[in-house]
Design an enzyme around this catalytic site. Structure first.
Site, short mmCIF file in Angstrom:
data_model
loop_
_atom_site.label_atom_id
_atom_site.label_comp_id
_atom_site.label_asym_id
_atom_site.label_seq_id
_atom_site.Cartn_x
_atom_site.Cartn_y
_atom_site.Cartn_z
N ARG A 250 -4.88 -81.89 -4.46
CA ARG A 250 -4.86 -80.89 -3.40
C ARG A 250 -5.72 -79.72 -3.84
O ARG A 250 -5.76 -79.35 -5.02
CB ARG A 250 -3.43 -80.41 -3.10
CG ARG A 250 -2.55 -81.46 -2.42
CD ARG A 250 -3.04 -81.75 -1.00
NE ARG A 250 -2.15 -82.66 -0.28
CZ ARG A 250 -2.27 -83.98 -0.27
NH1 ARG A 250 -3.25 -84.54 -0.97
NH2 ARG A 250 -1.44 -84.73 0.42
N GLU A 278 -8.73 -76.79 3.34
CA GLU A 278 -9.13 -78.20 3.40
C GLU A 278 -10.55 -78.37 3.92
O GLU A 278 -11.32 -79.18 3.41
CB GLU A 278 -8.16 -78.98 4.30
CG GLU A 278 -8.45 -80.46 4.39
CD GLU A 278 -8.06 -81.23 3.12
OE1 GLU A 278 -8.97 -81.81 2.49
OE2 GLU A 278 -6.88 -81.21 2.76
N HIS A 297 -12.04 -85.63 2.01
CA HIS A 297 -10.70 -86.19 1.80
C HIS A 297 -10.70 -87.69 2.15
O HIS A 297 -9.87 -88.17 2.93
CB HIS A 297 -9.67 -85.44 2.64
CG HIS A 297 -8.28 -85.51 2.06
ND1 HIS A 297 -7.29 -84.60 2.36
CD2 HIS A 297 -7.70 -86.40 1.21
CE1 HIS A 297 -6.18 -84.91 1.72
NE2 HIS A 297 -6.41 -86.01 1.01
#
Length: 339
Positions: A250, A278, A297
């Protein structure tokens, strides 16, 4: 038609819109219909305001098969599912939708985190090997030069022979990466405050020591309050010149503001599949720095890799129907140390 004495558990699919179509092949839906009493085409996208068909299915469901985008299972929703006994999650973390109310009701929970760990570990292995060979930089330089060049001279400090790789976190993914590294000539260091005995051939060290000694540092710790920005200014400053930082966990585990000066000065390299936030802002230098491989991701399951998670989830459904224990059961205490 099944006889009225059908003892198969009733199951309801509960996940975000479009997820079931990517998760379930026709063969999966056939297997699901064989294992359970379900409409394999009925998917509950929002359990807070379900239509009449979903409401009826929820009232009968003994199992929820969930994935990304599942509605958090609050006490109010569970009140409308009096027969519910298990939640089978066909993805990794269950923290988004498994609430305290689920544990209070004694629900059994399982996840496909083990299946999802495999592609992340494979991505990490590729990143480690490519980092040592300076694949990203050499490809960019080759495209610029487009001519003969003294590559052997330029690459004198490259290579993967007897390099040191530091693994931060003995999670499922971290342990899988360690396993994948075994055929190669690496020295492997591990930092994890919950591990007393490391895997064979791996040296257990402190975080600062790991960062100072590693040519590649790969982060696999869970996102917890205690891991927030665990790779901060002191750890980044300790990393050797030319070292590579890999993050598939993360973004919040790395202090990106402390990392950026090292990247802008080309002192460090980075492979970042996750960032904080993100989605980096449009003007972020992470998009264009030649020493940064930034991916959206994608290390976790995607495309046909989703079907591995489906297979594991349906295996768990089958075990439940046979009265057998789950192989990947999640307990409330597990979430204090896991993603």
């Amino acid at each position: 038609m099944h006889p009225t004495t059908d003892n198969r558990p009733a199951l309801l699919l509960a996940m975000g819109e479009g997820v079931a179509d990517r998760l379930l092949t026709a063969a999966h839906r056939t297997r699901l219909a064989h294992l359970t009493r379900t409409d394999p085409h009925l998917v509950a996208h929002d359990l807070t305001a379900p239509g009449p068909r979903v409401t009826a299915a929820l009232a009968e469901a003994e199992i929820l098969l969930t994935c990304w985008g599942a509605t958090p299972l609050t006490a109010e929703i569970l009140d409308r599912a009096p027969r519910l006994r298990a939640v089978v999650h066909a993805a990794g973390s269950v923290k988004h939708h498994i609430t305290e109310a689920c544990w209070d009701r004694g629900l059994r929970v399982t996840s496909a985190a083990a299946a999802n760990a495999l592609p992340v570990a494979e991505y990490t292995l590729a990143s480690i090997l490519f980092a040592g060979k300076r694949v990203l930089g050499s490809a960019q330089r080759y495209a610029e030069l487009r001519t003969d060049h003294a590559w052997l001279t330029e690459s004198a400090t490259w290579g993967n022979y007897r390099r040191t790789v530091g693994i931060v976190g003995a999670s499922r993914i971290g342990r899988r990466v360690i396993d994948l590294l075994r055929p190669f000539d690496f020295e492997v260091l591990l930092y994890d405050p919950y591990v007393d005995v490391p895997p064979p051939g791996v040296e257990l060290v402190g975080l600062d020591d790991l960062c100072a000694r590693s040519t590649v540092v790969s982060v696999h710790a869970p996102q917890l309050p205690s891991t927030y920005r665990m790779i901060g200014a002191p750890q980044l400053a300790a990393m050797p010149d030319g070292a590579t930082l890999i993050n598939t966990s993360r973004g919040s585990l790395i202090d990106e503001q402390a990392l950026l000066p090292h990247l802008l000065a080309y002192r460090l390299h980075a492979t970042l599949d996750v960032t904080d936030p993100e989605l980096p802002p449009p003007d972020s230098p992470l998009y264009t720095l030649p020493n940064v491989l930034l991916t959206p991701h994608v290390a976790g399951s995607l495309g046909n890799e989703l079907h591995r998670m489906t297979d594991q989830a349906l295996d768990e459904v089958e075990r439940y129907g046979k009265g057998e224990p789950f192989t990947e059961e999640v307990r409330a205490s597990d979430l204090q140390r896991s993603a």
